[in-house]
Design a protein around this motif. Structure first.
Motif, PDB file in Angstrom:
ATOM      1  N   GLU A 132       0.825  -1.211   0.000  1.00  0.00           N
ATOM      2  CA  GLU A 132       0.000   0.000   0.000  1.00  0.00           C
ATOM      3  C   GLU A 132       0.857   1.257   0.000  1.00  0.00           C
ATOM      4  O   GLU A 132       0.600   2.191  -0.756  1.00  0.00           O
ATOM      5  CB  GLU A 132      -0.922   0.011   1.229  1.00  0.00           C
ATOM      6  N   TRP A 133       1.868   1.286   0.855  1.00  0.00           N
ATOM      7  CA  TRP A 133       2.693   2.477   1.004  1.00  0.00           C
ATOM      8  C   TRP A 133       3.415   2.806  -0.309  1.00  0.00           C
ATOM      9  O   TRP A 133       3.456   3.962  -0.727  1.00  0.00           O
ATOM     10  CB  TRP A 133       3.699   2.272   2.146  1.00  0.00           C
ATOM     11  N   VAL A 134       3.959   1.785  -0.940  1.00  0.00           N
ATOM     12  CA  VAL A 134       4.685   2.011  -2.200  1.00  0.00           C
ATOM     13  C   VAL A 134       3.726   2.494  -3.290  1.00  0.00           C
ATOM     14  O   VAL A 134       4.075   3.390  -4.062  1.00  0.00           O
ATOM     15  CB  VAL A 134       5.469   0.749  -2.625  1.00  0.00           C
ATOM     16  N   ALA A 135       2.540   1.948  -3.353  1.00  0.00           N
ATOM     17  CA  ALA A 135       1.562   2.410  -4.352  1.00  0.00           C
ATOM     18  C   ALA A 135       1.266   3.897  -4.154  1.00  0.00           C
ATOM     19  O   ALA A 135       1.280   4.674  -5.118  1.00  0.00           O
ATOM     20  CB  ALA A 135       0.274   1.589  -4.253  1.00  0.00           C
ATOM     21  N   GLY A 136       1.019   4.292  -2.925  1.00  0.00           N
ATOM     22  CA  GLY A 136       0.795   5.710  -2.647  1.00  0.00           C
ATOM     23  C   GLY A 136       2.020   6.546  -2.958  1.00  0.00           C
ATOM     24  O   GLY A 136       1.915   7.671  -3.461  1.00  0.00           O
ATOM     25  N   ASN A 137       3.187   6.017  -2.650  1.00  0.00           N
ATOM     26  CA  ASN A 137       4.423   6.747  -2.918  1.00  0.00           C
ATOM     27  C   ASN A 137       4.656   6.939  -4.408  1.00  0.00           C
ATOM     28  O   ASN A 137       5.135   7.987  -4.836  1.00  0.00           O
ATOM     29  CB  ASN A 137       5.614   6.036  -2.282  1.00  0.00           C
ATOM     30  N   HIS A 138       4.323   5.925  -5.211  1.00  0.00           N
ATOM     31  CA  HIS A 138       4.438   6.075  -6.666  1.00  0.00           C
ATOM     32  C   HIS A 138       3.589   7.253  -7.147  1.00  0.00           C
ATOM     33  O   HIS A 138       4.037   8.065  -7.960  1.00  0.00           O
ATOM     34  CB  HIS A 138       3.984   4.815  -7.405  1.00  0.00           C
ATOM     35  N   VAL A 139       2.369   7.339  -6.639  1.00  0.00           N
ATOM     36  CA  VAL A 139       1.464   8.405  -7.071  1.00  0.00           C
ATOM     37  C   VAL A 139       2.004   9.765  -6.653  1.00  0.00           C
ATOM     38  O   VAL A 139       2.043  10.702  -7.454  1.00  0.00           O
ATOM     39  CB  VAL A 139       0.034   8.187  -6.524  1.00  0.00           C
ATOM     40  N   ARG A 140       2.464   9.891  -5.409  1.00  0.00           N
ATOM     41  CA  ARG A 140       2.965  11.206  -4.989  1.00  0.00           C
ATOM     42  C   ARG A 140       4.281  11.547  -5.686  1.00  0.00           C
ATOM     43  O   ARG A 140       4.562  12.727  -5.922  1.00  0.00           O
ATOM     44  CB  ARG A 140       3.037  11.316  -3.472  1.00  0.00           C
ATOM     45  N   THR A 141       5.063  10.554  -6.053  1.00  0.00           N
ATOM     46  CA  THR A 141       6.278  10.808  -6.835  1.00  0.00           C
ATOM     47  C   THR A 141       5.908  11.390  -8.198  1.00  0.00           C
ATOM     48  O   THR A 141       6.480  12.393  -8.625  1.00  0.00           O
ATOM     49  CB  THR A 141       7.085   9.500  -7.017  1.00  0.00           C
ATOM     50  N   VAL A 142       4.948  10.761  -8.867  1.00  0.00           N
ATOM     51  CA  VAL A 142       4.500  11.268 -10.167  1.00  0.00           C
ATOM     52  C   VAL A 142       3.941  12.680 -10.023  1.00  0.00           C
ATOM     53  O   VAL A 142       4.215  13.551 -10.854  1.00  0.00           O
ATOM     54  CB  VAL A 142       3.475  10.303 -10.809  1.00  0.00           C
ATOM     55  N   CYS A 143       3.183  12.924  -8.969  1.00  0.00           N
ATOM     56  CA  CYS A 143       2.643  14.277  -8.754  1.00  0.00           C
ATOM     57  C   CYS A 143       3.766  15.307  -8.654  1.00  0.00           C
ATOM     58  O   CYS A 143       3.678  16.387  -9.253  1.00  0.00           O
ATOM     59  CB  CYS A 143       1.790  14.326  -7.486  1.00  0.00           C
ATOM     60  N   CYS A 144       4.805  14.998  -7.906  1.00  0.00           N
ATOM     61  CA  CYS A 144       5.926  15.940  -7.771  1.00  0.00           C
ATOM     62  C   CYS A 144       6.653  16.140  -9.100  1.00  0.00           C
ATOM     63  O   CYS A 144       7.067  17.263  -9.419  1.00  0.00           O
ATOM     64  CB  CYS A 144       6.904  15.455  -6.701  1.00  0.00           C
ATOM     65  N   ILE A 145       6.810  15.085  -9.864  1.00  0.00           N
ATOM     66  CA  ILE A 145       7.462  15.204 -11.173  1.00  0.00           C
ATOM     67  C   ILE A 145       6.603  16.056 -12.102  1.00  0.00           C
ATOM     68  O   ILE A 145       7.113  16.941 -12.802  1.00  0.00           O
ATOM     69  CB  ILE A 145       7.765  13.815 -11.762  1.00  0.00           C
ATOM     70  N   VAL A 146       5.303  15.816 -12.109  1.00  0.00           N
ATOM     71  CA  VAL A 146       4.388  16.634 -12.911  1.00  0.00           C
ATOM     72  C   VAL A 146       4.497  18.099 -12.491  1.00  0.00           C
ATOM     73  O   VAL A 146       4.536  18.990 -13.337  1.00  0.00           O
ATOM     74  CB  VAL A 146       2.934  16.116 -12.802  1.00  0.00           C
ATOM     75  N   ALA A 147       4.557  18.341 -11.190  1.00  0.00           N
ATOM     76  CA  ALA A 147       4.680  19.717 -10.701  1.00  0.00           C
ATOM     77  C   ALA A 147       5.979  20.355 -11.197  1.00  0.00           C
ATOM     78  O   ALA A 147       5.965  21.480 -11.719  1.00  0.00           O
ATOM     79  CB  ALA A 147       4.610  19.752  -9.177  1.00  0.00           C
ATOM     80  N   ALA A 148       7.086  19.662 -11.049  1.00  0.00           N
ATOM     81  CA  ALA A 148       8.376  20.221 -11.464  1.00  0.00           C
ATOM     82  C   ALA A 148       8.398  20.509 -12.961  1.00  0.00           C
ATOM     83  O   ALA A 148       8.860  21.572 -13.397  1.00  0.00           O
ATOM     84  CB  ALA A 148       9.506  19.261 -11.084  1.00  0.00           C
ATOM     85  N   VAL A 149       7.888  19.585 -13.755  1.00  0.00           N
ATOM     86  CA  VAL A 149       7.853  19.777 -15.210  1.00  0.00           C
ATOM     87  C   VAL A 149       6.909  20.927 -15.569  1.00  0.00           C
ATOM     88  O   VAL A 149       7.225  21.763 -16.428  1.00  0.00           O
ATOM     89  CB  VAL A 149       7.448  18.468 -15.924  1.00  0.00           C
ATOM     90  N   SER A 150       5.765  20.992 -14.907  1.00  0.00           N
ATOM     91  CA  SER A 150       4.793  22.054 -15.201  1.00  0.00           C
ATOM     92  C   SER A 150       5.353  23.432 -14.860  1.00  0.00           C
ATOM     93  O   SER A 150       5.208  24.382 -15.646  1.00  0.00           O
ATOM     94  CB  SER A 150       3.498  21.812 -14.425  1.00  0.00           C
TER      95      SER A 150
END
Length: 157
Positions: A132-150
């Motif tokens: 569960e923790w890793v699944a949530g972490n994957h999502v928040r990692t992608v969110c941060c990458i999307v933020a940085a790129v945006s």
């Protein structure tokens, strides 16, 4: 130079740094902990969770949130400026990462902290926790990458 590109750049760098920490957990920290016997993996994760909220790391997360919210509010109030859609995307993505952290990952960390790592109950919870923790972490990692790129795209627009 105006404050706007500096703030957007700070949001981009902060989002990227926070995302990098999260990426490290998804790509090698959690896989390494998963391979350990449960008592060792649990003990290591409990130690990491006690150490993680350092002043430096929490300042990075918090300052990035404040800057992200600030540039997001400015973009919402000044939609005619270039890059506002990118800024809005970055702000929503970074703040979503924080919401996932507080609403999903931290409660699991808190529950893990209640276990004595040497018990069968802890070992039973460990595999569920990691998945569960890793699944949530994957999502928040992608969110941060999307933020940085945006935010970076906003600077270029």
């Amino acid at each position: 130079m105006s404050w706007r590109p500096v703030a957007i750049g700070a949001a981009a760098v902060g989002s990227g740094l926070v995302g990098g920490v999260m990426f490290g957990f998804s790509s090698f920290v959690m896989p390494a902990l998963r391979r350990l016997p449960p008592v060792q993996g649990i003990s290591a994760m409990q130690s990491i969770n006690r150490q993680a909220p350092t002043f430096a790391f929490m300042s990075l997360i918090g300052a990035t949130a404040v800057v992200s919210a600030g540039v997001g509010i400015h973009a919402a109030l000044n939609r005619d400026e270039p890059g506002t859609a990118w800024i809005a995307t970055g702000t929503v993505a970074y703040l979503a990462a924080l919401a996932i952290t507080g609403g999903f990952n931290v409660p699991r960390n808190d529950r893990l902290a209640t276990f004595d790592a040497t018990t069968p109950a802890a070992a039973d919870y460990w595999s569920t926790f990691v998945s569960e923790w890793v699944a949530g972490n994957h999502v928040r990692t992608v969110c941060c990458i999307v933020a940085a790129v945006s935010y970076t795209a906003a600077l270029r627009s």
